[in-house]
Write a protein that holds these residues in place. Sequence first.
Motif, PDB file in Angstrom:
ATOM      1  N   GLN A  35       0.810  -1.219   0.000  1.00 33.92           N
ATOM      2  CA  GLN A  35       0.000   0.000   0.000  1.00 33.92           C
ATOM      3  C   GLN A  35       0.847   1.274   0.000  1.00 33.92           C
ATOM      4  OE1 GLN A  35      -3.175  -0.001  -0.567  1.00 33.92           O
ATOM      5  NE2 GLN A  35      -3.265  -2.233  -0.528  1.00 33.92           N
ATOM      6  N   SER A  37       2.937   3.897  -1.836  1.00 34.95           N
ATOM      7  CA  SER A  37       3.063   4.359  -3.219  1.00 34.95           C
ATOM      8  C   SER A  37       4.523   4.630  -3.581  1.00 34.95           C
ATOM      9  CB  SER A  37       2.249   5.646  -3.417  1.00 34.95           C
ATOM     10  OG  SER A  37       2.888   6.745  -2.784  1.00 34.95           O
ATOM     11  N   CYS A  42       1.077   6.361   2.073  1.00 34.13           N
ATOM     12  CA  CYS A  42       0.152   5.252   2.285  1.00 34.13           C
ATOM     13  C   CYS A  42      -1.112   5.460   1.456  1.00 34.13           C
ATOM     14  CB  CYS A  42      -0.206   5.151   3.771  1.00 34.13           C
ATOM     15  SG  CYS A  42      -1.412   3.855   4.121  1.00 34.13           S
ATOM     16  N   SER A  43      -1.421   4.514   0.593  1.00 33.20           N
ATOM     17  CA  SER A  43      -2.599   4.652  -0.265  1.00 33.20           C
ATOM     18  C   SER A  43      -3.903   4.347   0.464  1.00 33.20           C
ATOM     19  CB  SER A  43      -2.454   3.772  -1.516  1.00 33.20           C
ATOM     20  OG  SER A  43      -2.348   2.419  -1.150  1.00 33.20           O
TER      21      SER A  43
END
Length: 84
Positions: A35, A37, A42-43
């Motif tokens: 997660q 990127s 943090c996506s």
Amino acid sequence: MKCREGCGACCIAPSISSPIPGMPDGKPAGERCVQLSVENLCSIFGRPERPAVCSGFSADVEVCGNSQEEAIRLLGWWEQMTAA
């Protein structure tokens, strides 16, 4: 201390035993979270599927140091010291 945007050390250095979307068994120490990127963000930040351990992490000079490299080293050391 404010989190250094784009650092991502806390998403790389420590192990995470909680399920993460795309990593149902969590992640081992030193492995990049799926997660995270390419910009080291943090996506799933702020979303309910983000593990509680991630949401509960607070940046602190004791674990984050003064750079991403230092943060990875310090978080790795804390990981080794607290591994059961």
